[in-house]
Design an enzyme around this catalytic site. Structure first.
Site, PDB file in Angstrom:
ATOM      1  N   ARG A   1       5.155 -13.177  10.047  1.00 16.74           N
ATOM      2  CA  ARG A   1       5.443 -11.595   9.767  1.00 16.74           C
ATOM      3  C   ARG A   1       6.843 -11.783  10.773  1.00 16.74           C
ATOM      4  O   ARG A   1       6.983 -12.205  11.895  1.00 16.74           O
ATOM      5  CB  ARG A   1       4.252 -10.771  10.563  1.00 16.74           C
ATOM      6  CG  ARG A   1       4.853  -9.286  10.468  1.00 16.74           C
ATOM      7  CD  ARG A   1       3.643  -8.584  11.398  1.00 16.74           C
ATOM      8  NE  ARG A   1       4.473  -7.112  11.560  1.00 16.74           N
ATOM      9  CZ  ARG A   1       3.844  -6.191  10.771  1.00 16.74           C
ATOM     10  NH1 ARG A   1       2.808  -6.615   9.999  1.00 16.74           N
ATOM     11  NH2 ARG A   1       4.086  -4.867  10.911  1.00 16.74           N
TER      12      ARG A   1
ATOM     13  N   GLU B   1       1.051  -1.180   0.021  1.00 12.19           N
ATOM     14  CA  GLU B   1       0.102  -0.056   0.021  1.00 12.19           C
ATOM     15  C   GLU B   1       0.826   1.380   0.052  1.00 12.19           C
ATOM     16  O   GLU B   1       1.823   1.296   0.908  1.00 12.19           O
ATOM     17  CB  GLU B   1      -0.810   0.057   1.167  1.00 12.19           C
ATOM     18  CG  GLU B   1      -1.775  -1.119   1.439  1.00 12.19           C
ATOM     19  CD  GLU B   1      -2.510  -1.178   2.549  1.00 12.19           C
ATOM     20  OE1 GLU B   1      -3.481  -0.324   2.909  1.00 12.19           O
ATOM     21  OE2 GLU B   1      -2.444  -2.090   3.493  1.00 12.19           O
TER      22      GLU B   1
ATOM     23  N   LYS C   1       4.059   0.928   9.968  1.00 10.73           N
ATOM     24  CA  LYS C   1       4.168   2.270   9.176  1.00 10.73           C
ATOM     25  C   LYS C   1       3.694   3.470   9.940  1.00 10.73           C
ATOM     26  O   LYS C   1       4.163   4.373   9.878  1.00 10.73           O
ATOM     27  CB  LYS C   1       3.301   2.044   7.905  1.00 10.73           C
ATOM     28  CG  LYS C   1       4.024   1.100   6.829  1.00 10.73           C
ATOM     29  CD  LYS C   1       3.093   1.276   5.448  1.00 10.73           C
ATOM     30  CE  LYS C   1       3.665   0.357   4.331  1.00 10.73           C
ATOM     31  NZ  LYS C   1       3.010   0.393   3.234  1.00 10.73           N
TER      32      LYS C   1
END
Length: 562
Positions: free
Chosen positions: A264, A36, A274
């Site tokens: 992850r 993204e 982020k």
């Protein structure tokens, strides 16, 4: 240069791919890296890039770069360009042009209309608060919206009017009609469109409704012919929705994608959110997304990390479904190992102590040539000049040496790296008793050979004061003082602000002296300062008039939490 051995470790996703190719389920591998564009990429993304592009490389397939840009208020072209630069810098090339989920907005809208016509989607008027109330909990089923049974005709009309901008932001949504009693909350009539008047970096003001990520992602995979859609474990509970959407729309591509999840990456003494990285930038705790203390790819690049070192780290971090918690020392060790082989050497003195060579004789006291790397003749060599005044590290002299000290002491001898053996004859102090100068004599018979009749064990680095380049050195260290800065609870049980654990000593700027070769280096030039560590000329601030070096990593791991 890439080679397949860099990605050779076996893991469960490779087993799946090999079985799919062997069975004929897929003729070729098509992956994608789908960030993204709402921030800069970090070390966790580096692992995902190496996985997706690496698998395509191993199996001679293709990997797309696709921007999942469904949230216009947080996305912009700065992030798009930074992401493209990061992927290329890591050594990878995407198939064709970069793709954008927003390129598929027309198709996504048409599929939504089709779902309405099939009685599988409806326009809802519940507010966000009411929707949460109706959704239920992990232990209680949800209940149907009072708008769930609208007719197909009414839903088509309302959705068209939503698209045409007739309703206020947030007043209506389009939801899938699945099962409000599902044990998986993601399947309780998820929202797939919301009204949001926001300028989009790619489509401008064309749309005032935007599709949700879960709806967009799976269809984008299908449109692109993705075979293996790889994501982290937090999306495991979203997989039934991924499959439901693809099962209930006309197949946009003959290749049906499947989602597979892996753990992850959690890097200790760092953060990989982020939102929190953005907070560090916005609140001025760091100088920007590419601050060399940041775990962003651009920050690590500016710090002096190499693509090869990051690919080695990703390989060592591994791919599995089990918890993937990795200490910072593993990352630093991979970088250190790669630089040991690739970085040429120079001498620099960071904490200078003046040494006067009392028997220096012009014409007699000689300079010597030294290789830039002991194992790579192709890197060439340089002259290491000498003059009557040199600088050594203050730590390489001790009036009262500890046991085992093998450097310079009063009356003792030491070898200058690539130079002579010298003896300390006199210690000069200031009024406060601080050592400010050493007066030493040269044994002129020791250039390139051992002294006769005695052993000199210590070797120290140095620079000629007359020839030295004055450089600015930024000594970077870890940004946080605790392993999990965003997971520390206070006495009340609540999480403490992660910014409470910023390391006040994460950066120190000093003036130092280096061999004259340091005057003419290009930006982003990586070097080992002998006996000190690995350094890189800063991408932004380095220049011929003001050489700026960032410390990448020390020669060995000696970091301790403060």
């Amino acid at each position: 240069m890439l080679n397949k051995d860099q990605f050779a470790d076996n893991h469960f996703i490779r087993t799946i791919i090999e079985d799919d190719l062997k069975s004929g389920k897929h003729e070729a591998v098509q992956t994608r890296f789908p960030p993204e564009p709402n921030g800069y990429l970090h070390i966790g993304h580096a692992k995902s890039i190496c996985l997706n592009f690496g698998l395509a490389y191993i199996y001679d397939g293709l990997c797309n770069l696709r921007f999942d840009d469904t949230n216009p208020e947080k996305e912009n072209d700065e992030y798009v360009n930074a992401i493209k630069e990061d992927v290329e810098w890591l050594g990878f090339h995407w198939a064709g042009e970069p793709r954008f989920a927003s390129n598929y907005f027309d198709q996504l809208y048409d599929y939504a209309v089709g779902l309405i016509k099939d009685g599988k989607a409806y326009v809802d008027d519940l507010t966000p608060e009411e929707m949460r109330e109706y959704r239920g909990t992990l232990t209680e089923a949800g209940k149907n919206s009072p708008y769930r049974d609208r007719s197909i005709e009414e839903n088509l009309d309302l959705f068209t009017r939503m698209k045409n901008g007739e309703f206020p932001d947030g007043s209506k949504t389009l939801r899938l009609k699945i099962d409000m009693a599902s044990g998986n909350i993601n399947m309780r009539d998820p929202v797939i469109y919301r009204i949001r008047r926001a300028y989009h970096h790619n489509t401008g003001d064309k749309w005032c409704i935007y599709p949700m990520y879960d709806y967009t992602h799976c269809i984008s995979d299908a449109i692109e012919g993705i075979t293996h859609s790889l994501c982290t474990l937090e999306f495991e509970a979203h997989r039934p929705l991924y499959d439901w959407v693809l099962d209930n729309i006309p197949a946009p591509h003959a290749t049906r994608p499947r989602q597979y999840e892996f753990s992850r990456l959690e890097l200790l003494y760092s953060i990989t959110s982020k939102r929190k990285l953005n907070q560090l930038v916005s609140d001025g705790h760091v100088s920007g997304w590419d601050d060399p203390r940041m775990p962003t790819i651009s920050g690590m690049r500016r710090r002096g990390y190499t693509p090869e070192g990051l690919r080695l780290f990703a390989k060592r971090a591994g791919i599995s479904k089990s918890e993937n918690i990795v200490d910072m020392s593993v990352l630093e060790g991979a970088i250190r190992e790669e630089l040991e082989n690739s970085a040429p050497r120079l001498m620099a003195v960071l904490n200078p102590l003046k040494v006067t060579l009392t028997n220096f004789e012009a014409g007699k006291t000689q300079s010597r040539r030294a290789a830039f790397h002991p194992n790579h003749e192709e890197m060439g060599d340089r002259e290491v000049p000498i003059s009557q005044t040199i600088y050594i590290e203050a730590d390489d002299f001790a009036e009262n040496p500890p046991k085992g000290f093998k450097r310079l002491i009063p009356g003792g001898e030491v070898r200058l790296r690539h130079g002579y053996v010298i003896k300390c004859d006199e210690v000069v102090k200031d009024a406060a008793g601080n050592v400010v100068e050493l007066k030493c004599s040269i044994d002129h018979d020791t250039l390139g050979k051992n002294p006769e009749g005695r052993k000199v064990k210590g070797v120290i680095h140095w620079v000629s004061a007359e020839h030295a380049a004055e450089i600015k050195v930024r000594l970077y260290d870890r940004l946080f003082t605790v392993e999990r800065p965003d997971a520390v609870r206070g006495e009340d049980g609540e999480y403490l602000p992660f910014t409470d654990f910023l390391n006040p000593e994460s950066i120190k700027e000093i003036t130092a002296y280096a061999e004259p070769a340091a005057k003419d280096l290009p930006a982003e030039s990586r070097w080992q300062f002998e006996r000190i560590g690995y350094f890189v000329t800063d991408r932004k601030d380095h220049g011929k008039d003001t050489p700026v070096f960032n410390r990448t990593v020390t020669l060995k791991d000696s970091w301790q939490p403060k």
